[in-house]
Design a protein around this motif. Structure first.
Motif, PDB file in Angstrom:
ATOM      1  N   UNK B 173     112.680  92.402 -49.476  1.00 38.70           N
ATOM      2  CA  UNK B 173     111.485  92.845 -50.210  1.00 38.70           C
ATOM      3  C   UNK B 173     111.848  93.837 -51.312  1.00 38.70           C
ATOM      4  N   UNK B 174     112.669  94.834 -50.939  1.00 39.04           N
ATOM      5  CA  UNK B 174     113.022  95.883 -51.896  1.00 39.04           C
ATOM      6  C   UNK B 174     113.799  95.334 -53.085  1.00 39.04           C
ATOM      7  N   UNK B 175     114.714  94.414 -52.791  1.00 36.78           N
ATOM      8  CA  UNK B 175     115.533  93.842 -53.864  1.00 36.78           C
ATOM      9  C   UNK B 175     114.649  93.040 -54.819  1.00 36.78           C
ATOM     10  N   UNK B 176     113.747  92.245 -54.223  1.00 36.07           N
ATOM     11  CA  UNK B 176     112.841  91.441 -55.058  1.00 36.07           C
ATOM     12  C   UNK B 176     111.933  92.362 -55.870  1.00 36.07           C
ATOM     13  N   UNK B 184     106.448  91.000 -54.479  1.00 34.48           N
ATOM     14  CA  UNK B 184     107.259  91.679 -53.475  1.00 34.48           C
ATOM     15  C   UNK B 184     106.512  92.925 -52.999  1.00 34.48           C
ATOM     16  N   UNK B 185     106.434  93.121 -51.685  1.00 37.70           N
ATOM     17  CA  UNK B 185     105.641  94.248 -51.199  1.00 37.70           C
ATOM     18  C   UNK B 185     106.396  95.577 -51.284  1.00 37.70           C
ATOM     19  N   UNK B 204     101.509  92.655 -36.256  1.00 35.67           N
ATOM     20  CA  UNK B 204     102.367  92.644 -37.436  1.00 35.67           C
ATOM     21  C   UNK B 204     102.367  91.297 -38.130  1.00 35.67           C
ATOM     22  N   UNK B 205     102.173  90.217 -37.376  1.00 38.04           N
ATOM     23  CA  UNK B 205     102.166  88.889 -37.995  1.00 38.04           C
ATOM     24  C   UNK B 205     101.054  88.775 -39.032  1.00 38.04           C
ATOM     25  N   UNK B 211     101.245  87.080 -46.844  1.00 37.79           N
ATOM     26  CA  UNK B 211     102.045  86.345 -47.841  1.00 37.79           C
ATOM     27  C   UNK B 211     102.705  85.115 -47.217  1.00 37.79           C
ATOM     28  N   UNK B 212     103.306  85.318 -46.013  1.00 38.73           N
ATOM     29  CA  UNK B 212     104.058  84.233 -45.385  1.00 38.73           C
ATOM     30  C   UNK B 212     103.118  83.414 -44.498  1.00 38.73           C
ATOM     31  N   UNK B 213     102.124  82.827 -45.152  1.00 41.09           N
ATOM     32  CA  UNK B 213     101.045  82.138 -44.464  1.00 41.09           C
ATOM     33  C   UNK B 213     101.547  81.019 -43.555  1.00 41.09           C
TER      34      UNK B 213
END
Lengths: 345, 397, 146
Positions: B173-176, B184-185, B204-205, B211-213
């Motif tokens: 996430x951080x890299x994106x 990217x969150x 958490x899901x 995003x990751x539907x």
């Protein structure tokens, strides 16, 4: 081979006036056993090869800055045998310039420019100028990064030509800058203006040839062969060999396109001009900033132009064709090759 | 309405820099509107140009307390009618959300460590979150959060870790995010802003699934969904971790020591076999896709331009991406269906490469045929030259 | 000079001439084959799905002609959804148009008439219009050759 039998040979021959034609061609004598005499015909043949393959390329080429590269990429990648036709055109262009240069060089060292061949010499030189113009404009057409750089550098170098430099520079660029106009300009010249001019020059060159009984002055002592059929058959063998050479080069040594032109990219490092500009490129690279009070590059290009004019005026300066001219020609060739070779290092 | 902010004009002339600063900062803030003014938060009488403006009768309060701040901000920001007039684009109800959050609860209890509104948004110099200088701007918010959450002394008493920011920075996430991917969150992407509350094992899901539907939907159809719940395992995080989530790779699945499966299943025979099967499926697909890419690369190195190869490889990559989702079902049959898509795209790519290679060989063969015929022509021409020479000599003699 | 030749010289010369001509022709065919193939244009490759615009640009009951792969495509939106047809009349390749008042597709050149599902129902067209598939994805209308 009697004229009567040839005529009776056919309906077509009769209508073509075959017998008088071959008789006229047979009367034209060529010295035997000298390879230099095949260069003229080979040059002409290479020109025809380029016209044919060039016409084929126009079937798919799009002369527009936005589409040119993609269309050449399509030719080399998607059209059947496109890669071959493209390589064929590019290789035969290189061989054309080389043959044309060699043709003129051998005429120079054999002092074939002497009277009454002055006009043949001049039209030949004009052919060389137009041929280099064709190669330069053709080089621009793929609108690749290299083409773009060459267009820039080449037109910039034209600036140094005395008197007409600024005009030539704007003319080559199709404006003040190298833009999409430059490409359209180059296209117009490459497919229409220059081929038309070259056709006229070549026609005049061949016409002048037919006005004489032999291509060289004072070579009567040597054994000669008739132009037809003896020389024609030999020339045909030479052309077959040339075709094999082009075929082999086109198949095994492709001419890669590189990447599409992008004005934002920096010019490729160690950029080299086409080989026939290497010598002049090296002269410009080595030019001091100032020579005899004027811009060094301008001085050297002016000197080169002056040399060109001298070469053109040779039949009128060296009327008898002295041995010194031949020696000078060899020296000049040696210097040019040395310059080109040093540019490659 | 006659609008005057005598507070600012007077404070700007004061000698004490500490008293001058609020006037200057307020002048650049999003609240500098005369309908709000200093009195919007501090009360008092802005019409009085003298120190009489600090009127206790008008409720002047120079130092609102920690627990008062959300009330003061909410006074306007929860008033839909007022907000519509001032800035209709801004939603209302942040104060209510804030009160639901852990920050809000601690802040209301007077915890000086818990941020109130000004803790994140600033005091006199509040800027619009769209301003790149605003601390709550998307580009800055991770640094803002880490300002407190990376401080060990401050976090010690709550028993929370302080490595989230460092981990996030290096995560997928951080890299994106750093590359500028707008999807990217950053912290708020998963934790929310005003109602920030840490997602727990059972929820958490939902954060990830925003995003990751597809992955979430497949996960819920899997035996893991029930199993994790029973054991209190944190859904996605159990395998992918949270702040330091790595780019998903097939290495997660399998029976190698660092595979996620082995965290729980190192001794169970049946799941081990399933993990092995799935890993083998994925490995096979990955190898075939790599082979397709290598074949195209080899052809390119030979100087061949293969029409459609780029598109075919894009299809391979798309199919690979789709397999990543279906892995969460743990159902080899469903995976095979999608791996079939990879295989079809790979086969198509290899077919294009093979076609190009065949065409190249055909071209070479054609060349040799032409070469042979040219040789024949040269031979006959040579014979012709010999014949003509003989005849000429005889004729000449 | 030919009259002095030995008798067998005539057939040999002819044979050699034929050999030169024959091998030249064979070389020309082999060498020219790639060039003939080059001149023959390749088949046009469909470019894949094409995004032709936003859903709002196609109100229900409207029809628009868009260009996909350099060919006109008639996109019709009815209450039932989208349909797309190649807008080239199957008669002589005129570009057809949708007529709202008669609710049919018409070819202006020779009064060809197609129903709303592309069937040729009147006039000279010999075949139904070629249909393309339309999908709507997150508000974008996407046309692709079937």
């Amino acid at each position: 081979m009697s004229a009567a039998r040839d005529d009776s040979g056919g309906w077509l021959r009769e209508r073509l006036g075959w017998a008088p034609l071959t008789a006229a061609l047979a009367a034209y004598r060529i010295p035997r056993g000298n390879i230099a005499f095949y260069l003229g015909g080979t040059t002409l043949f290479l020109l025809l090869v380029q016209v044919a393959s060039g016409i084929m390329l126009t079937l798919y080429y799009k002369p527009d800055a936005a589409q040119a590269f993609r269309s050449v990429e399509r030719i080399t990648g998607e059209i059947e045998y496109g890669n071959l036709v493209h390589s064929f055109h590019v290789w035969s262009s290189d061989l054309f310039i080389a043959c044309l240069f060699a043709h003129l060089f051998f005429v120079l060292v054999r002092r074939g420019f002497r009277a009454p061949h002055e006009l043949s010499w001049l039209t030949g030189l004009m052919g060389l100028v137009l041929g280099v113009g064709l190669a330069f404009t053709g080089d621009i057409l793929p609108w690749s990064q290299r083409a773009y750089t060459d267009a820039r550098v080449g037109s910039e170098f034209a600036k140094y030509v005395p008197l007409v430099g600024t005009w030539l520079n704007r003319f080559l660029r199709g404006g003040d800058e190298v833009t999409s106009n430059t490409l359209v300009h180059a296209y117009g010249f490459h497919v229409a203006a220059l081929p038309a001019a070259l056709t006229l020059v070549v026609a005049l060159h061949i016409f002048l040839l037919t006005r004489r009984s032999t291509p060289v002055p004072e070579e009567a002592s040597r054994e000669t062969i008739p132009l037809y059929p003896d020389f024609f058959v030999r020339q045909a063998a030479a052309l077959t060999a040339v075709l094999v050479v082009i075929m082999t080069l086109a198949i095994f040594f492709e001419r890669p396109l590189g990447i599409a032109a992008d004005p934002r990219l920096s010019s490729p490092g160690g950029a080299m001009p086409p080989w026939y500009f290497l010598a002049i490129h090296q002269i410009l690279r080595a030019a001091p900033t100032e020579l005899l009070g004027i811009d060094g590059a301008r001085f050297l290009v002016s000197a080169a132009c002056l040399l060109g004019l001298l070469v053109a005026a040779l039949p009128f300066i060296d009327r008898r064709g002295s041995k010194a001219t031949a020696v000078l020609a060899w020296v000049l060739l040696f210097v040019l090759i040395l310059l080109a070779a040093s540019a490659l290092n | 309405m006659e609008a005057m902010n005598t507070c600012a004009s007077c404070h700007a002339t004061l000698n004490d820099a500490k008293l001058r600063a609020p006037a200057r900062e307020f002048g650049g803030s999003v609240h500098r509107d005369d309908r709000i003014g200093c009195v919007g938060c501090h009360n008092g009488d802005a019409r009085d140009p003298t120190v009489g403006a600090h009127s206790k009768a008008a409720g002047f309060d120079p130092h609102p307390t920690h627990s008062q701040v959300p009330v003061i901000c909410g006074g306007c920001h929860s008033d839909a009618g007022f907000m519509r007039r001032i800035n209709g684009r801004l939603p209302v109800g942040q104060a209510a959300l804030f009160n639901l959050s852990l920050h809000g609860k601690l802040s209301a209890a007077g915890d000086p460590n818990a941020p109130d509104c000004s803790g994140c948004h600033g005091k006199h110099d509040v800027l619009s979150p769209t301003s790149p200088r605003s601390p709550v701007n998307r580009a800055n918010v991770a640094r803002l959060c880490s300002g407190c959450h990376s401080e060990e002394t401050r976090m010690a008493k709550y028993g929370i870790r302080t490595d989230q920011f460092a981990k996030w920075e290096k995560s997928a996430h951080g890299v994106a995010f750093k590359k500028g991917n707008p999807n990217a969150p950053t912290c708020t992407g998963c934790h929310g802003a005003h109602a920030s509350a840490p997602p727990d094992a059972s929820s958490v899901a939902h954060a990830c699934g925003r995003c990751h539907e597809e992955e979430m939907a497949f996960f819920e159809q899997s035996p893991h969904s029930q199993g994790f719940r029973k054991r209190g395992l944190a859904q996605c995080v159990a395998c992918h971790s949270n702040h330091d989530v790595a780019p998903a790779s097939a290495i997660l699945v399998g029976t190698t020591p660092d595979a996620s499966c082995m965290k729980c299943h190192s001794h169970d025979e049946k799941p081990r076999k399933a993990a092995d099967d799935i890993a083998a499926l994925l490995r096979g697909a990955r190898e075939r896709a790599a082979e397709a890419r290598a074949a195209v690369a080899r052809a390119r190195d030979r100087g061949q331009h293969i029409t459609g190869a780029g598109l075919a490889l894009d299809h391979v990559a798309t199919a690979e991406m789709k397999v990543r989702g279906v892995v969460h079902t743990l159902d080899p049959a469903r995976m095979e269906a999608r791996i079939g898509e990879i295989d079809r795209a790979v086969a198509e790519t290899l077919r294009l490469v093979a076609d190009a290679e065949r065409a190249r060989l055909l071209e070479r063969r054609g060349y040799y045929v032409a070469l042979g015929l040219a040789g024949l022509l040269l031979l006959t021409l040579t014979l012709k030259v010999v014949q003509l020479d003989r005849r000429r000599r005889r004729g000449g003699a | 000079m030919g009259s002095n030749d030995e008798p067998e010289e005539v057939p040999r010369r002819d044979f050699l001439g034929m050999a030169v001509g024959g091998s030249a022709a064979a070389f020309a065919v082999a060498g020219g084959y790639p060039f003939l193939r080059f001149v023959d244009p390749p088949a046009q490759q469909p470019s894949g799905p094409v995004n032709i615009g936003k859903l709002e640009e196609f109100p229900v009951g409207s029809a628009r002609t868009v260009v996909v792969d350099e060919r006109p495509v008639l996109v019709i939106r009815t209450g039932d959804g989208f349909r797309a047809f190649s807008a080239l009349c199957t008669h002589l390749q005129c570009v057809v148009a949708y007529s709202a008042e008669r609710n049919q597709i018409e070819c202006p050149c020779h009064r060809g008439i197609y129903s709303m599902d592309g069937r040729n129902i009147g006039g000279p067209p010999p075949r139904p219009l070629q249909e393309l598939s339309v999908t709507v994805n997150t508000g974008s209308v996407i046309v692709s050759a079937v």
